[in-house]
Design an enzyme around this catalytic site. Structure first.
Site, PDB file in Angstrom:
ATOM      1  N   CYS A  12      39.654  31.960 -48.734  1.00 31.20           N
ATOM      2  CA  CYS A  12      39.619  31.792 -50.186  1.00 31.20           C
ATOM      3  C   CYS A  12      40.284  33.010 -50.831  1.00 31.20           C
ATOM      4  O   CYS A  12      40.602  33.996 -50.157  1.00 31.20           O
ATOM      5  CB  CYS A  12      38.176  31.660 -50.669  1.00 31.20           C
ATOM      6  SG  CYS A  12      37.163  33.125 -50.346  1.00 31.20           S
ATOM      7  N   HIS A  40      33.284  37.082 -42.347  1.00 35.93           N
ATOM      8  CA  HIS A  40      32.427  36.583 -41.282  1.00 35.93           C
ATOM      9  C   HIS A  40      33.251  35.840 -40.227  1.00 35.93           C
ATOM     10  O   HIS A  40      33.064  34.647 -39.978  1.00 35.93           O
ATOM     11  CB  HIS A  40      31.349  35.656 -41.862  1.00 35.93           C
ATOM     12  CG  HIS A  40      30.328  36.388 -42.661  1.00 35.93           C
ATOM     13  ND1 HIS A  40      29.636  35.812 -43.707  1.00 35.93           N
ATOM     14  CD2 HIS A  40      29.874  37.662 -42.581  1.00 35.93           C
ATOM     15  CE1 HIS A  40      28.807  36.701 -44.225  1.00 35.93           C
ATOM     16  NE2 HIS A  40      28.945  37.829 -43.562  1.00 35.93           N
ATOM     17  N   HIS A  80      32.111  40.116 -50.732  1.00 27.77           N
ATOM     18  CA  HIS A  80      30.725  39.743 -51.002  1.00 27.77           C
ATOM     19  C   HIS A  80      30.083  40.583 -52.110  1.00 27.77           C
ATOM     20  O   HIS A  80      29.097  40.159 -52.712  1.00 27.77           O
ATOM     21  CB  HIS A  80      29.871  39.908 -49.741  1.00 27.77           C
ATOM     22  CG  HIS A  80      30.366  39.131 -48.571  1.00 27.77           C
ATOM     23  ND1 HIS A  80      31.277  39.647 -47.661  1.00 27.77           N
ATOM     24  CD2 HIS A  80      30.085  37.890 -48.134  1.00 27.77           C
ATOM     25  CE1 HIS A  80      31.531  38.749 -46.725  1.00 27.77           C
ATOM     26  NE2 HIS A  80      30.824  37.670 -46.995  1.00 27.77           N
ATOM     27  N   HIS A 134      21.711  37.730 -46.855  1.00 26.62           N
ATOM     28  CA  HIS A 134      23.164  37.562 -46.927  1.00 26.62           C
ATOM     29  C   HIS A 134      23.740  38.660 -47.818  1.00 26.62           C
ATOM     30  O   HIS A 134      23.146  39.040 -48.823  1.00 26.62           O
ATOM     31  CB  HIS A 134      23.497  36.175 -47.494  1.00 26.62           C
ATOM     32  CG  HIS A 134      24.956  35.834 -47.436  1.00 26.62           C
ATOM     33  ND1 HIS A 134      25.862  36.306 -48.350  1.00 26.62           N
ATOM     34  CD2 HIS A 134      25.660  35.052 -46.572  1.00 26.62           C
ATOM     35  CE1 HIS A 134      27.059  35.834 -48.059  1.00 26.62           C
ATOM     36  NE2 HIS A 134      26.968  35.073 -46.985  1.00 26.62           N
ATOM     37  N   GLU A 136      26.134  38.792 -50.008  1.00 24.88           N
ATOM     38  CA  GLU A 136      26.310  38.466 -51.427  1.00 24.88           C
ATOM     39  C   GLU A 136      24.973  38.442 -52.151  1.00 24.88           C
ATOM     40  O   GLU A 136      24.855  38.946 -53.273  1.00 24.88           O
ATOM     41  CB  GLU A 136      27.004  37.111 -51.586  1.00 24.88           C
ATOM     42  CG  GLU A 136      27.234  36.738 -53.052  1.00 24.88           C
ATOM     43  CD  GLU A 136      27.786  35.340 -53.246  1.00 24.88           C
ATOM     44  OE1 GLU A 136      27.442  34.704 -54.267  1.00 24.88           O
ATOM     45  OE2 GLU A 136      28.554  34.860 -52.382  1.00 24.88           O
ATOM     46  N   CYS A 202      31.214  28.565 -56.273  1.00 23.67           N
ATOM     47  CA  CYS A 202      32.667  28.682 -56.305  1.00 23.67           C
ATOM     48  C   CYS A 202      33.313  27.304 -56.383  1.00 23.67           C
ATOM     49  O   CYS A 202      32.933  26.389 -55.648  1.00 23.67           O
ATOM     50  CB  CYS A 202      33.139  29.414 -55.046  1.00 23.67           C
ATOM     51  SG  CYS A 202      34.933  29.488 -54.861  1.00 23.67           S
ATOM     52  N   SER A 230      28.787  32.845 -40.323  1.00 27.02           N
ATOM     53  CA  SER A 230      29.240  32.406 -41.642  1.00 27.02           C
ATOM     54  C   SER A 230      28.411  31.234 -42.166  1.00 27.02           C
ATOM     55  O   SER A 230      28.424  30.144 -41.589  1.00 27.02           O
ATOM     56  CB  SER A 230      30.719  32.000 -41.590  1.00 27.02           C
ATOM     57  OG  SER A 230      31.111  31.367 -42.789  1.00 27.02           O
ATOM     58  N   SER A 231      27.702  31.455 -43.271  1.00 30.87           N
ATOM     59  CA  SER A 231      26.919  30.374 -43.887  1.00 30.87           C
ATOM     60  C   SER A 231      27.823  29.241 -44.348  1.00 30.87           C
ATOM     61  O   SER A 231      27.503  28.061 -44.169  1.00 30.87           O
ATOM     62  CB  SER A 231      26.131  30.924 -45.084  1.00 30.87           C
ATOM     63  OG  SER A 231      25.214  31.904 -44.687  1.00 30.87           O
ATOM     64  N   ASN A 232      28.947  29.604 -44.931  1.00 28.65           N
ATOM     65  CA  ASN A 232      29.891  28.613 -45.420  1.00 28.65           C
ATOM     66  C   ASN A 232      30.409  27.747 -44.274  1.00 28.65           C
ATOM     67  O   ASN A 232      30.519  26.523 -44.403  1.00 28.65           O
ATOM     68  CB  ASN A 232      31.050  29.319 -46.135  1.00 28.65           C
ATOM     69  CG  ASN A 232      32.149  28.377 -46.588  1.00 28.65           C
ATOM     70  OD1 ASN A 232      33.238  28.373 -46.021  1.00 28.65           O
ATOM     71  ND2 ASN A 232      31.876  27.584 -47.607  1.00 28.65           N
TER      72      ASN A 232
END
Length: 291
Positions: A12, A40, A80, A134, A136, A202, A230-232
């Protein structure tokens, strides 16, 4: 066999900016410290470390001047973001920060700070939907002097006092659907009428599932490349599995299993916002060479 790479996959803007900033400093000075992994994704972190990036934690930050090769060490703040306490501590230590906080995360930090000040006046609460611990979320919670209620699922709602005003925010990379359900759950339990849920996810993350579903439907097998932490990546991978049953997760080329795609005519490769394009391209080349 045809191997396709998802055009919408990859870094991103916030991650691109952080990596570009790191590379510029490394090119000019040969060394840069980063507070936590810059992204991540272990492969990308390793690539940058080979260029001179050094990942440190908070304890190492405290002793940076003593251990650094130069007397003016610079530390990158990754996309983050960080809580206010990090900036104050770095200033006290005489450490120069290179701030690469994602603009959207930075804007969210300011909004949460404003909400915290508003709730202080009326005796309300700031609630953040996110993953405890996390990076962020730590930065976001820091805007509230670490007093926000952090919730990751409906079971965590017992921490909230529904008789008090609430301002709800979300970690930028969380699922919009999960966030909406959580907000509805809180709204239904409120014992006062002062509740506001802000849309702080986002836009790229929100729109990602639609394009990902379209991509997953046109391939026989989907390979999802993402960092293990990575959570995403894990959220998007689980979404892929609801669309394409033959979806597989991997973080490195060594994890590739030929049995996953042995009988496939079309293999799709996609990834998270923390997945470098070059890694997906390496995976594509490996599949074609071994087919």
């Amino acid at each position: 066999m045809q191997v396709l790479i998802d055009d919408n996959a990859g870094f991103c803007f916030g991650v691109v900016n952080a990596i570009r900033t790191a590379e510029e400093h490394l090119s000019a000075e040969g060394q840069l410290y980063c507070l936590g992994d810059i992204v991540h994704n272990s492969a990308e972190v390793q690539r940058l470390c080979q260029k001179g990036l050094r990942v440190i934690d908070y304890e190492q930050l405290e002793n940076l001047h003593a251990n650094a090769k130069d007397m003016n060490p610079k530390v990158l703040i990754r996309a983050h973001g960080e809580p206010p306490s990090t900036y104050k501590r770095a200033e006290a230590l005489g450490v120069e920060l290179v701030d690469a906080t994602c603009p959207m995360v930075l804007g969210l930090q300011h909004r949460i700070r404003s909400g915290y000040e508003e709730m202080n006046v009326v005796g309300g609460q700031v609630v953040i939907f996110g993953k405890p611990g996390h990076a962020e979320v730590i930065g976001l919670n820091g805007q509230t002097e670490n007093t926000a209620v952090i919730v990751s699922n409906p079971d965590d709602l017992s921490q909230i006092d529904f008789s008090r005003p609430i301002r709800l925010y979300s970690q930028t990379t969380k699922s919009k659907e999960d966030y909406d359900r959580l907000a509805d759950n809180i709204r239904a339990r409120m014992k006062c009428d002062d509740f506001v849920a802000y849309n702080t996810i986002c836009g790229r993350v929100m729109n990602r599932t639609k394009s990902l579903a379209e991509f997953a439907q046109v391939v026989d097998v989907l390979l999802f490349v993402g960092g293990a932490s990575s959570s995403n990546a894990h959220y998007l991978y689980e979404f892929c599995r609801t669309v394409q049953k033959r979806s597989y997760f991997l973080s490195a080329l060594a994890q590739l299993d030929r049995q996953w795609y042995a009988d496939a005519n079309t293999v799709g490769i996609t990834g998270a916002t923390s997945t470098p394009r070059w890694l997906m391209e390496q995976l594509r080349d490996a599949i074609l060479q071994n087919h």
